[in-house]
Design a protein around this motif. Structure first.
Motif, PDB file in Angstrom:
ATOM      1  N   ASP A 298    -102.228  64.425   7.696  1.00 16.91           N
ATOM      2  CA  ASP A 298    -102.647  63.460   6.675  1.00 16.91           C
ATOM      3  C   ASP A 298    -104.059  62.955   6.899  1.00 16.91           C
ATOM      4  OD1 ASP A 298    -100.159  63.593   5.464  1.00 16.91           O
ATOM      5  OD2 ASP A 298     -99.333  62.066   6.822  1.00 16.91           O
ATOM      6  N   GLY A 299    -104.727  63.464   7.898  1.00 10.46           N
ATOM      7  CA  GLY A 299    -106.095  63.018   8.159  1.00 10.46           C
ATOM      8  C   GLY A 299    -106.163  61.774   9.012  1.00 10.46           C
ATOM      9  N   ARG A 300    -105.076  61.397   9.634  1.00  4.17           N
ATOM     10  CA  ARG A 300    -105.114  60.215  10.509  1.00  4.17           C
ATOM     11  C   ARG A 300    -105.653  60.625  11.881  1.00  4.17           C
ATOM     12  NH1 ARG A 300    -101.017  59.005   7.225  1.00  4.17           N
ATOM     13  NH2 ARG A 300    -101.427  57.116   6.006  1.00  4.17           N
ATOM     14  N   ILE A 301    -106.611  59.852  12.347  1.00  4.75           N
ATOM     15  CA  ILE A 301    -107.259  60.202  13.614  1.00  4.75           C
ATOM     16  C   ILE A 301    -106.281  59.997  14.766  1.00  4.75           C
ATOM     17  CG2 ILE A 301    -109.136  59.610  15.206  1.00  4.75           C
ATOM     18  CD1 ILE A 301    -110.726  58.661  12.695  1.00  4.75           C
ATOM     19  N   LEU A 302    -106.145  61.035  15.581  1.00  2.09           N
ATOM     20  CA  LEU A 302    -105.279  60.945  16.763  1.00  2.09           C
ATOM     21  C   LEU A 302    -106.100  60.800  18.036  1.00  2.09           C
ATOM     22  CD1 LEU A 302    -102.729  63.764  15.815  1.00  2.09           C
ATOM     23  CD2 LEU A 302    -102.464  61.279  15.541  1.00  2.09           C
ATOM     24  N   TYR A 334    -112.758  52.378  12.414  1.00 11.06           N
ATOM     25  CA  TYR A 334    -111.611  53.276  12.324  1.00 11.06           C
ATOM     26  C   TYR A 334    -110.642  53.020  13.468  1.00 11.06           C
ATOM     27  CZ  TYR A 334    -114.969  55.435   9.245  1.00 11.06           C
ATOM     28  OH  TYR A 334    -115.892  55.630   8.256  1.00 11.06           O
ATOM     29  N   ALA A 335    -109.366  53.023  13.149  1.00 15.09           N
ATOM     30  CA  ALA A 335    -108.338  52.848  14.176  1.00 15.09           C
ATOM     31  C   ALA A 335    -108.183  54.179  14.906  1.00 15.09           C
ATOM     32  CB  ALA A 335    -107.027  52.426  13.525  1.00 15.09           C
ATOM     33  N   ILE A 336    -108.724  54.224  16.101  1.00 10.62           N
ATOM     34  CA  ILE A 336    -108.691  55.452  16.888  1.00 10.62           C
ATOM     35  C   ILE A 336    -107.756  55.204  18.063  1.00 10.62           C
ATOM     36  CG2 ILE A 336    -110.101  57.078  18.235  1.00 10.62           C
ATOM     37  CD1 ILE A 336    -112.553  55.998  16.606  1.00 10.62           C
TER      38      ILE A 336
END
Lengths: 785, 160, 343
Positions: A298-302, A334-336
């Motif tokens: 989904d494009g969420r940064i991991l 950004y929530a990283i």
């Protein structure tokens, strides 16, 4: 806290308090100071990029008529530097020179021409050394000795390696991983006013007037180098013709005029030429960057891994902080969940770099935003949507322990997209629009050297002299005086013009760390508000007692305290309480950052948020870019003065566009390529597009009336938004700023030959990073404030 | 060693006052104004004719004082920023710069204000493009020029 | 503050007297009209005259007159602003007035003169620097040194011709009147004023003064000047192209193309326009349809040999020269008198 509807002057678009003095030419900048018997000082500077000094012969200079004193490094042998960990500068070098422009001697003479002629008569015998000109060269063992002997390996100044959370695990889980390399060329502040300093000695005590942004730190350095107690030195920040971070270090000319004034007993002034301002520099570091990001489907940064290599130039300056800043604020937008940062700063034989508007963060912001655009393209996701999925939430804590409070990131995004019509844009050849976001600090959470003093203090006096605020903050054009006067006026029911200001004077004003890191509105503003509120309480109490009413019934507004005029109330209060003097101070709260080594860089009591849309046309044949318009949404918390706030946004956009398109402090064979205002390109009236400013007020819980910064943040998203818009227009990536037309033509030509449609650095060098310092991220409970 | 060069008489009108000065023939008008007449409102940003900060009006036209030699202004009427206001009353251009936030650090402001004044004297109703072109040689690092444009437009309104 | 080195200043009573002073004082003297080129160069030690011979006060240099044959004679002391602001000159010689309007900034054009711009010093990144910078670099042959820094093997200085108005004047077939001592006058085509040598770039005698510029009758010429530079103002040309076009009926009868800022002198490359002659400049041709303009531009730009001694990449400057040639042809065509109108 009073609500918006109850504010009288805060938020209005009133003229700046010092505007009339500036439009009439009556304000005296540092070089406008004239004192009886004053001598002129010039510095002799190295014309070698790197050389050992064998000898300095000043006899011919001393013999010249009109020359009063000549000093060399032996007269000022104490090293200093803005940061305690790298005090590597001498006011005048006597062992080695490390860049073209490094000062080696100073002359005081009856006039500037004589001082210059005397400088030219000084014979310096140099033994040239092999100069270091690039990051790559600085990373390998030098042919000659390293530029400094306190760091290393090779010419490495500073290394950092931090990991928050398990980055390898994050990448292992990622559905997509992307890597990119970027380069941000150095550039300089180019204040319209050249630096100038005048020293005078009266009764053995030294006063220095200087175009400085932080007299507190200059004061400290002077005391150290001159070996005088701080009480015998007074540093006054003169009205200021532009700083942008370039007047934040203690400088050779400031120290030299003090020394010469002490020696000669006469006032001494030194004003730099424009070329010398380029050598004094402390501007934007050239930074090479490598970034790798892993995202889920989904494009969420991991996970993210960010590497930077900074070309620091010849001295330390703010370097350790600059290095960490290139890795600190990626997490505030950004929530990283897992983040690794490795940074290196190297010494080269160039003018020293330091802080410029956005200090250390425009470079990684450019890299990060363009990287995310590319990642979105790879995922087939809209670049705005990719960002939105990763936006930080208000009142959370980042993986590197930064405390986020108010956060208008979503709102500034919505507002610029709506205003610009970004999502509905019509396609035409050569036309493009780009979007990017950013955030910036409202003052550094820690001082530059360790101390427990408040970061900002002020004293507010009311008496026959009217209302006087004494604050160490310095007006550098950003509107500091107007903000402080407005805040005091708000508390006392007056107008900003009713407040007399005494600022930036270490002899008269209490401590304030100065005008850097966007700290004045938040920190000095909170201190002024506290002092104002205390004064207000005294006045109200006196009137309430006299009138026999409750304090809450006394209305403070329009120059009146209840039934009395302000003057009547002030007289009454002074009769009742004695001298009316209140104080305010501000210290950032504990716990806004982490506790690891390096945690001092990044924490701030609040963060501003900006979003930009850039609309441009690019010419496929010439590579020329015409920016048509920029929309800039900025979460300012609350604007204290709307006119000044909009001016800061417009100025930030202007400087961002300059850095994106043309500004560059570049070298050829150790020599600056463009040490003049003709050759150092900055945008003119005819190059500057329209700017639509959208101020978003999130009312920060800790800012004065909810205010946050606006001086630096709005510059940041402009640069990547230009890169993105160019890609939108022509389908090519220029991963290096400034984006000059020759670079655009080269990438278009490469594409036409079937090569990768990209201009930018090819790779990232091997850096001897130390072992990672692994920091456990905040637990879930801590992460949600 | 070149022979010393004596001072020469310069007759010039500055802000409406007739002045007779002995000046070095190679001292620029910028030096004469700042150092001889102590009119420090005229600023220097580059001293090479590249930034516009030292702009003054010579017989009503904006010129760069850093490039002018005394002989070139002999007999001329010079207006510096100090000469624009009518006593305590600001000139409309000055008022507009104050009210519209057309300045920040203020260092380019004297040159900007004078260039704007000369424009409005010649063209009382300039378009935004005409304002940009007239002020194109005056660099500003603070404002992004937007508020200066607003100020000049406001000044045109105030003067009409 | 940057200051000028000490020098004397003389105010001759006439152009003749100025020429005589120049002859008398030789290399120690320099002429100054507006001073916009000389003063910064003196401040940086690039020029070190002991004597300045002022021309700015001479009324005889400030006249604009219509000549008997229907052209114009413009005094060398007329300012660039006066020329660019003259509607009748702009109507007749758009390339020339446009070039004047694109020189530097408005305040500078209020002082800088047309004679000064024709004689403007050649420019180079290794030369247009302070004494200290040039000292750090080791100096160059144009001043205080003995080699060319940008082309060390070059026998001559490679500084760049940077006059905007010179190519326009050449394209328009203009000449200059040169005044020498003893009332001597001679008229030479502007093109003959220059040498392809960055150091000794003016072909006139050391005691000669540019007195005026003579522009022939505009006739049915259309003309344009295109300047390539980074910013919308202030900057010197990175390439400049002047084009003058004349038609007979619908067909191109003559076309002149002159380049500046691509070598040490302006280059008249009019033969490159050959393929245009006898052709009709249709909208399609001007839009680049059959590569006619590209062919002309490629040929015209062959002489351009930019080096790494100015702003931006030299390859780009060469590419932009071609583009500017095309643009200038298109612009010149747009201001041609309608066919069948007055010849």
């Amino acid at each position: 806290m009073r609500r918006a509807g109850e504010l009288h002057v805060v938020g209005r678009a009133l003229p700046r308090v010092e505007a009339a003095a500036k439009v009439t030419g009556s304000i005296a900048y540092a070089d406008d100071i004239e004192l009886p018997g004053m001598l002129s000082c010039k510095l002799l500077r190295s014309h070698h990029a790197y050389a050992r000094i064998i000898s300095v012969d000043t006899s011919a200079a001393r013999a010249m008529p009109g020359v009063v004193a000549v000093i060399t490094g032996h007269d000022l042998p104490v090293k200093y530097g803005i940061m305690p960990t790298c005090e590597d500068e001498l006011a005048l070098e006597h062992e080695k020179v490390r860049f073209v422009g490094d000062p080696v001697a100073a002359v005081a003479a009856v006039n500037e021409e004589t001082a210059l002629a005397a400088c030219r008569a000084i014979r310096v015998d140099y033994e040239p050394l092999e100069a270091v000109g690039s990051i790559e060269q600085a990373l390998v063992p030098p042919d000659d000795e390293p530029i400094h002997d306190y760091a290393g390996p090779a010419n490495v100044h500073r290394l950092a390696a931090l990991e928050f959370g398990d980055v390898d695990a994050g990448f292992a889980k990622a559905a997509h991983v992307r890597e990119d390399v970027f380069f941000f060329e150095g550039n300089t502040h180019l204040p319209m006013e050249q630096h100038s300093a005048t020293a005078q000695v009266v009764g053995g005590k030294v006063t220095l007037w200087s175009s400085t942004q932080d007299p507190h730190y200059v004061h400290r350095a002077l005391s150290k180098v001159l070996g005088l107690p701080m009480g015998e030195l007074r540093v006054v920040a003169a009205p200021h013709g532009g700083g942008f971070g370039g007047k934040c270090d203690p400088f050779s000319h400031e120290i030299a005029v003090c020394k010469l004034a002490l020696m000669t007993g006469r006032p001494v002034k030194c004003t730099l030429t424009r070329e010398e301002v380029f050598y004094t520099h402390r501007g934007r570091h050239p930074v090479l960057m490598w970034v790798r990001t892993g995202v889920d489907d989904d494009g969420r940064i991991l996970a993210m891994h960010f590497r930077s290599a900074l070309d620091g130039g010849a001295y330390g300056s703010y370097g350790p902080a600059s290095t960490l800043y290139t890795g600190a604020l990626q997490t505030t937008t950004y929530a990283i969940p897992a983040y690794r940062f490795e940074g290196v700063r190297v010494f080269t034989n160039k003018a020293p770099c330091g802080p410029k508007r956005g200090h250390g963060t425009p470079q990684p912001r450019f890299a990060l935003e363009v990287h995310l655009d590319k990642l979105a393209g790879e995922l087939g996701l809209d670049p705005v949507e990719l960002r939105r999925r990763n936006y930080v939430k208000p009142f959370t804590r980042t993986v590197n322990w930064l405390r986020i409070t108010s956060c208008g990131l979503s709102e500034v995004t919505d507002r610029v997209l709506e205003a610009s019509g970004y999502e509905q844009r019509l396609r035409r050849p050569g036309h493009g629009m780009g979007f990017a976001v950013s955030s910036y600090m409202c003052g550094a959470g820690l001082p530059i050297y360790w101390n427990r003093l408040p970061h900002s203090e002020c004293v507010l006096n009311v008496g026959r002299g009217g209302v006087t605020l004494l604050s160490g903050a310095t007006e550098i054009g950003q509107g500091s005086d107007t903000v402080l006067a407005t805040i005091v006026a708000e508390e006392l029911g007056l107008g900003p013009g009713d407040i007399r200001l005494v600022t930036g004077d270490t002899g008269l004003t209490p401590v304030d760390l100065g005008s850097y890191s966007s700290r004045v509105t938040f920190m000095a503003g909170n201190a002024a508000r506290e002092a104002g509120a205390k004064m207000r309480a005294l006045l109200v109490k006196a009137v309430a007692e006299k009138e026999g009413c409750a304090a809450g019934e006394v209305r403070v507004a329009g120059g009146r305290i209840g039934v009395m005029s302000f003057e009547e109330a002030a007289l009454l209060a002074e009769e009742r309480f004695g001298t009316l003097s209140t104080r305010g101070s501000y210290t950032p709260p504990e716990g806004i950052g982490g506790r690891y080594k390096g945690a001092g860089v990044g924490p701030s009591p609040a963060y501003s948020y900006s979003a930009a849309v850039v609309d441009l046309d690019a010419d496929e044949r010439s590579g020329e870019i015409r920016v048509n318009k920029v929309w800039l949404g900025h979460d300012i918390g609350r604007s204290i003065n709307e006119l000044a706030a909009r001016g800061q946004v417009e100025g930030g956009v202007y400087m961002g566009l300059g850095e994106a398109l043309m500004e560059a402090q570049a070298y050829r064979d150790g020599l600056l390529r463009q040490p003049s205002m003709l050759d150092y390109k900055s945008l003119t009236f005819l190059d500057m597009p329209e700017v639509e400013t959208i101020l978003v007020e999130t009312v920060d819980p800790e800012g004065p009336y909810g205010a946050k910064e606006v001086g630096q943040g709005p510059l940041l998203p402009v640069i990547p938004a230009v890169v993105s818009a160019l890609h939108d227009a022509l389908g090519v990536w220029v991963d290096e700023v400034p984006i000059t037309p020759d670079k655009v033509v080269r990438v278009l030509s490469a594409r036409s030959k079937g090569k990768e449609p990209r201009y930018g650095p090819k790779g990232f060098p091997e850096v001897p990073y130390p072992a990672l310092v692994k920091v456990a991220p905040p637990d879930a409970a801590t992460a949600s404030l | 060693m070149p022979r010393p060069i004596g001072r020469e008489l310069l007759r010039v009108q500055v802000n409406g006052e007739e002045r007779e000065l002995l000046v070095r023939p190679y001292a620029t008008l910028l030096e004469v104004l700042r150092e001889e007449l102590r009119l420090s409102g005229t600023k220097h940003g580059c001293e090479l004719g590249e930034c516009g900060a030292c702009t003054v009006l010579v017989d009503g036209l904006p010129q760069l004082s850093c490039l002018l030699l005394p002989a070139q202004v002999e007999g001329a009427a010079i207006t510096t920023i100090e000469g624009l206001a009518d006593g305590a009353a600001l000139h409309a251009v000055q008022r507009a710069f104050v009210e519209r936030g057309g300045l920040q650090c203020g260092y380019c402001t004297p040159g900007m204000v004078l260039a704007a004044k000369a424009l409005l004297d010649a063209n009382p109703t300039p378009t935004r493009q005409e304002i940009k072109e007239a002020l194109a040689g005056n660099l500003c690092r603070c404002t992004g020029y937007a508020s200066i444009l607003d100020a000049v437009e406001e000044a045109a309104r105030l003067l009409s | 503050m940057l200051r000028l080195p000490p020098c004397s200043y003389l105010r001759p009573g006439s152009v003749d007297e100025a020429a005589e002073l120049l002859a008398e004082h030789g290399e120690t003297a320099m002429l100054v009209a507006g001073g916009t080129d000389l003063v910064p160069k003196m401040k940086r030690g690039q020029m070190e005259p002991e004597l300045l011979i002022g021309l700015g006060h001479l009324a005889e240099l400030r006249a604009v007159t219509e000549t008997e044959e229907g052209g114009f004679e413009i005094g060398a002391g007329v300012t660039l602003a006066a020329v660019s602001g003259s509607p009748r000159l702009a109507a007749a010689y758009p390339a020339y007035t446009r070039a004047a309007a694109l020189v530097s900034s408005p305040a500078l054009r209020n002082v800088g003169t047309i004679g000064g711009n024709l004689c403007v010093d050649t420019r180079c990144n290794y030369y247009d620097m302070s004494f200290e910078w040039r000292q750090a670099c080791g100096f160059c042959m144009k001043k205080d040194g003995d080699i060319c820094r940008v082309a060390p093997a070059s026998k001559r200085c490679r500084a760049i011709a940077s006059s905007d108005t010179a190519p326009a004047a050449i394209a328009l077939g203009a000449s200059v009147v040169l005044a020498g001592p003893g009332g001597r006058r001679r008229e030479v085509p502007v093109d003959d004023l220059y040498r392809d040598d960055g150091q000794y770039f003016l072909a006139m005698a050391a005691d000669e003064i540019v007195q005026s510029l003579r522009l022939p009758p505009a006739g049915s010429w259309g003309s344009a000047y295109v300047k390539v530079r980074r910013r919308g103002t202030i900057d010197f040309p990175l390439a400049g192209v002047a084009v003058a076009l004349r038609r007979s009926g619908l067909l191109v009868e003559d076309c002149r193309i002159v380049l500046t800022a691509v070598g040490s002198r302006p280059f008249d490359v009019s033969p490159a326009a050959g393929p245009l002659l006898g052709r009709e400049l249709t909208a399609e041709v001007l839009a680049g349809a059959d590569d006619l303009l590209a062919e002309v531009a490629n040929e015209a730009a062959k002489v351009a040999k930019p080096l790494d001694n100015a702003d931006l990449h030299y390859v780009w400057r060469k590419q932009m020269t071609r583009r500017a040639v095309e643009q200038a042809i298109v612009e010149a065509a747009s201001c041609l008198p309608a066919p069948g109108g007055p010849a």
